[in-house]
Design an enzyme around this catalytic site. Structure first.
Site, PDB file in Angstrom:
ATOM      1  N   ASP A 189      33.760 164.985 -56.735  1.00  0.00           N
ATOM      2  CA  ASP A 189      32.983 166.222 -57.581  1.00  0.00           C
ATOM      3  C   ASP A 189      32.543 164.244 -58.071  1.00  0.00           C
ATOM      4  OD1 ASP A 189      32.294 168.524 -58.608  1.00  0.00           O
ATOM      5  OD2 ASP A 189      32.881 167.308 -60.280  1.00  0.00           O
TER       6      ASP A 189
ATOM      7  N   TYR B  78      30.142 166.071 -70.579  1.00  0.00           N
ATOM      8  CA  TYR B  78      31.503 167.220 -70.242  1.00  0.00           C
ATOM      9  C   TYR B  78      32.539 166.610 -70.585  1.00  0.00           C
ATOM     10  CZ  TYR B  78      29.091 169.671 -65.753  1.00  0.00           C
ATOM     11  OH  TYR B  78      28.622 170.228 -65.109  1.00  0.00           O
TER      12      TYR B  78
ATOM     13  N   ARG C 176      24.902 169.071 -52.492  1.00  0.00           N
ATOM     14  CA  ARG C 176      25.166 170.180 -52.210  1.00  0.00           C
ATOM     15  C   ARG C 176      25.760 170.129 -50.715  1.00  0.00           C
ATOM     16  NH1 ARG C 176      27.066 170.943 -57.655  1.00  0.00           N
ATOM     17  NH2 ARG C 176      29.057 171.870 -57.081  1.00  0.00           N
TER      18      ARG C 176
ATOM     19  N   ARG D   7      38.981 175.712 -47.322  1.00  0.00           N
ATOM     20  CA  ARG D   7      38.902 175.421 -48.748  1.00  0.00           C
ATOM     21  C   ARG D   7      40.474 176.568 -48.438  1.00  0.00           C
ATOM     22  NH1 ARG D   7      39.300 177.013 -53.352  1.00  0.00           N
ATOM     23  NH2 ARG D   7      37.915 177.230 -54.825  1.00  0.00           N
TER      24      ARG D   7
ATOM     25  N   ARG E 283      30.023 175.387 -50.672  1.00  0.00           N
ATOM     26  CA  ARG E 283      29.934 176.965 -50.244  1.00  0.00           C
ATOM     27  C   ARG E 283      29.654 178.007 -49.033  1.00  0.00           C
ATOM     28  NH1 ARG E 283      30.922 177.817 -56.454  1.00  0.00           N
ATOM     29  NH2 ARG E 283      29.565 176.007 -55.609  1.00  0.00           N
TER      30      ARG E 283
HETATM   31  O1  CP3 Z   1      26.878 167.557 -52.223  1.00  0.00           O
HETATM   32  C1  CP3 Z   1      27.746 167.386 -51.814  1.00  0.00           C
HETATM   33  O2  CP3 Z   1      27.777 168.476 -50.661  1.00  0.00           O
HETATM   34  C2  CP3 Z   1      29.612 166.935 -52.412  1.00  0.00           C
HETATM   35  C3  CP3 Z   1      30.023 167.597 -52.920  1.00  0.00           C
HETATM   36  C4  CP3 Z   1      30.207 167.466 -54.592  1.00  0.00           C
HETATM   37  C5  CP3 Z   1      30.562 168.725 -55.221  1.00  0.00           C
HETATM   38  N1  CP3 Z   1      29.955 168.402 -56.679  1.00  0.00           N
HETATM   39  C6  CP3 Z   1      31.433 169.249 -54.936  1.00  0.00           C
HETATM   40  C7  CP3 Z   1      31.975 170.426 -55.088  1.00  0.00           C
HETATM   41  C8  CP3 Z   1      28.913 166.546 -55.334  1.00  0.00           C
HETATM   42  C9  CP3 Z   1      27.467 165.695 -54.957  1.00  0.00           C
HETATM   43  C10 CP3 Z   1      29.122 167.029 -56.697  1.00  0.00           C
HETATM   44  C11 CP3 Z   1      28.320 167.024 -57.344  1.00  0.00           C
HETATM   45  C12 CP3 Z   1      28.500 167.475 -59.361  1.00  0.00           C
HETATM   46  N2  CP3 Z   1      29.604 168.170 -59.804  1.00  0.00           N
HETATM   47  C13 CP3 Z   1      28.080 167.432 -59.816  1.00  0.00           C
HETATM   48  C14 CP3 Z   1      26.594 166.696 -59.382  1.00  0.00           C
HETATM   49  C15 CP3 Z   1      24.876 167.180 -59.275  1.00  0.00           C
HETATM   50  C16 CP3 Z   1      24.602 168.841 -59.835  1.00  0.00           C
HETATM   51  O3  CP3 Z   1      25.123 169.302 -59.349  1.00  0.00           O
HETATM   52  O4  CP3 Z   1      24.141 169.072 -60.895  1.00  0.00           O
HETATM   53  C17 CP3 Z   1      27.695 168.817 -60.947  1.00  0.00           C
HETATM   54  C18 CP3 Z   1      27.150 168.632 -62.169  1.00  0.00           C
HETATM   55  C19 CP3 Z   1      29.494 169.041 -61.175  1.00  0.00           C
HETATM   56  C20 CP3 Z   1      29.826 169.132 -61.487  1.00  0.00           C
HETATM   57  C21 CP3 Z   1      30.580 170.215 -60.968  1.00  0.00           C
HETATM   58  N3  CP3 Z   1      31.522 170.365 -59.745  1.00  0.00           N
HETATM   59  C22 CP3 Z   1      30.053 171.932 -61.740  1.00  0.00           C
HETATM   60  C23 CP3 Z   1      29.122 172.313 -62.740  1.00  0.00           C
HETATM   61  C24 CP3 Z   1      31.011 172.714 -60.423  1.00  0.00           C
HETATM   62  C25 CP3 Z   1      30.707 174.499 -60.302  1.00  0.00           C
HETATM   63  C26 CP3 Z   1      30.234 174.627 -60.250  1.00  0.00           C
HETATM   64  C27 CP3 Z   1      29.819 174.746 -58.543  1.00  0.00           C
HETATM   65  O5  CP3 Z   1      28.257 174.567 -58.375  1.00  0.00           O
HETATM   66  O6  CP3 Z   1      30.412 175.790 -58.282  1.00  0.00           O
HETATM   67  C28 CP3 Z   1      32.047 172.177 -59.872  1.00  0.00           C
HETATM   68  C29 CP3 Z   1      32.742 172.537 -59.109  1.00  0.00           C
HETATM   69  C30 CP3 Z   1      31.970 171.844 -57.823  1.00  0.00           C
HETATM   70  N4  CP3 Z   1      32.139 170.595 -56.571  1.00  0.00           N
HETATM   71  C31 CP3 Z   1      32.087 172.921 -55.885  1.00  0.00           C
HETATM   72  C32 CP3 Z   1      31.923 172.009 -55.139  1.00  0.00           C
HETATM   73  C33 CP3 Z   1      31.985 172.247 -53.345  1.00  0.00           C
HETATM   74  C34 CP3 Z   1      32.437 174.233 -55.769  1.00  0.00           C
HETATM   75  C35 CP3 Z   1      34.263 175.128 -55.913  1.00  0.00           C
HETATM   76  C36 CP3 Z   1      35.134 175.005 -54.542  1.00  0.00           C
HETATM   77  O7  CP3 Z   1      34.867 174.919 -53.653  1.00  0.00           O
HETATM   78  O8  CP3 Z   1      35.504 175.538 -55.187  1.00  0.00           O
END
Ligand code: CP3
Length: 341
Positions: A76, A153, A26, A39, A30
């Site tokens: 994602d 999910y 990640r 964003r 943010r």
């Molecule tokens: O790693 C990176 O920098 C690449 C981008 C990436 C995102 N999601 C961007 C994202 C990666 C590799 C993911 C994987 C992901 N997404 C997982 C597996 C990794 C983990 O954390 O266990 C999971 C479970 C998700 C599902 C998901 N996406 C959730 C639960 C959420 C909301 C909670 C949160 O962390 O924000 C997201 C949103 C998300 N995915 C954001 C980003 C940058 C935030 C949304 C935003 O910027 O508005």
């Protein structure tokens, strides 16, 4: 294209490296004000992820701003349900939400096996643009969710502490569960192959909700599908990160992949013993350690590096970096790994 910095790939393959490579799960997101600026120029996360030029821009930001040894494509794991016919929304401050979910065998008719190239064109385009812009500076990591986590999910419809609807499905509807898991697996293999064709140098499978299953369910409903994915991909090194799955470390050692990602819940030496010497380990600093003082971050990072000494290692946190972490602390983590001898 020859990579100028291929530390990650060499470490994954168990070849010799001058120093341990480092990146963060990640990292594109943010924690960076520069990410938040991009964003805010669009309607939300999904528009950003679906605009290849912008997705490429935020993918490269951590390489420029933090000095990581790899980029990970900005997307994602939930793009797979969408490509199979189950769209998601990203609700501000709450996370993903699926207006429709899978509850019965008849719901499976809504779904198809995704074709990576056509159904996820925007990710593939973002990868091509990113590869060109990176110009071989560092490897690009592609990724997908593990079938069990995606299943969770698709049944639950959102994040959850217990994922009880998804867990109930495994008990009540084992056959339906296996059917859906197989469709997700086939879609994921297509998708990862399309990412590889577009140029990613390594792929990681995220089983974020591994740790909520009992070992027998993990062995029945998750591991066989991860095994299929690992067996289908030969072109690039593979990493499997199954969060909380300390109970299947030995089985992880048998997977047809180069690297196993570790969380911070179990000792590194114990994991190494169970996984065996033939895999690279990735991780595993507690993400909350970055809330400490600069000195504490440096000490915690050095202590982690000491424990991995002498074995195949890619430095990372034990899970994704928390959104309110100060980027300066991330830089200290990265610099400490780079200075470690
Ligand atoms: O790693 C990176 O920098 C690449 C981008 C990436 C995102 N999601 C961007 C994202 C990666 C590799 C993911 C994987 C992901 N997404 C997982 C597996 C990794 C983990 O954390 O266990 C999971 C479970 C998700 C599902 C998901 N996406 C959730 C639960 C959420 C909301 C909670 C949160 O962390 O924000 C997201 C949103 C998300 N995915 C954001 C980003 C940058 C935030 C949304 C935003 O910027 O508005």
């Amino acid at each position: 294209m020859q990579l100028k910095n291929d530390l990650l790939i060499r470490a994954a393959k168990g070849e010799s490296v001058e120093r341990t490579p480092v990146w963060l799960m990640r990292q594109a997101g943010r924690i960076l004000p520069e990410y938040r600026a991009v964003r805010e120029s669009v309607s939300g996360f999904i528009e950003l992820a679906q605009t290849p030029e912008l997705a490429a821009e935020v993918t490269i930001q951590p390489v420029d701003l933090l000095g990581v040894d790899a980029a990970i494509i900005f997307s994602d794991i939930l793009v797979i349900p969408e490509a199979m016919g189950l769209p998601y929304e990203m609700v501000e401050k709450r996370g993903p939400f699926f207006p429709e979910t899978i509850q019965s065998a008849s719901d499976l008719k809504k779904l198809r096996v995704a074709n990576g190239t056509d159904d996820l064109r925007y990710v593939i385009d973002a990868i091509s643009i990113t590869k060109k812009a990176l110009n071989g500076r560092v490897p690009l990591i592609g990724f997908a969710g593990a079938p069990w986590t995606i299943f969770a999910y698709m049944i639950e419809g959102s994040g959850s502490k217990t994922f009880s609807k998804a867990r109930a499905m495994l008990y009540r509807e084992a056959i339906l569960s296996h059917k859906l898991l197989q469709m997700i697996t086939d879609s994921t293999i297509n998708y990862l192959k399309a990412q590889i064709d577009a140029g990613v140098n390594l792929v990681q499978v995220f089983d974020s909700w591994a740790g909520i299953l009992p070992p027998d369910h993990y062995k029945e409903f998750s591991l066989p599908y991860i095994t299929q994915i690992c067996d289908a991909i030969h072109e690039v090194p593979k990493t499997v990160f199954a969060k909380g799955a300390f109970f299947v470390r030995e089985e992880m050692g048998q997977l047809n992949c180069e690297t196993i990602g570790l969380d911070w819940n179990i000792g590194i030496a114990e994991s190494r013993k169970m996984i065996g010497p033939d895999k690279t380990l990735q991780g595993n600093l507690d993400p909350a350690a970055l809330y400490g003082s600069p000195k504490q971050v440096e000490d915690a990072t050095n202590a982690m590096m000491d424990q991995f000494k002498g074995c195949r290692h890619i430095a990372n946190l034990g899970h994704g970096v928390y959104p309110d972490i100060d980027p300066e602390m991330v830089k200290i983590f990265i610099q400490t790994v780079k200075n470690y001898r």
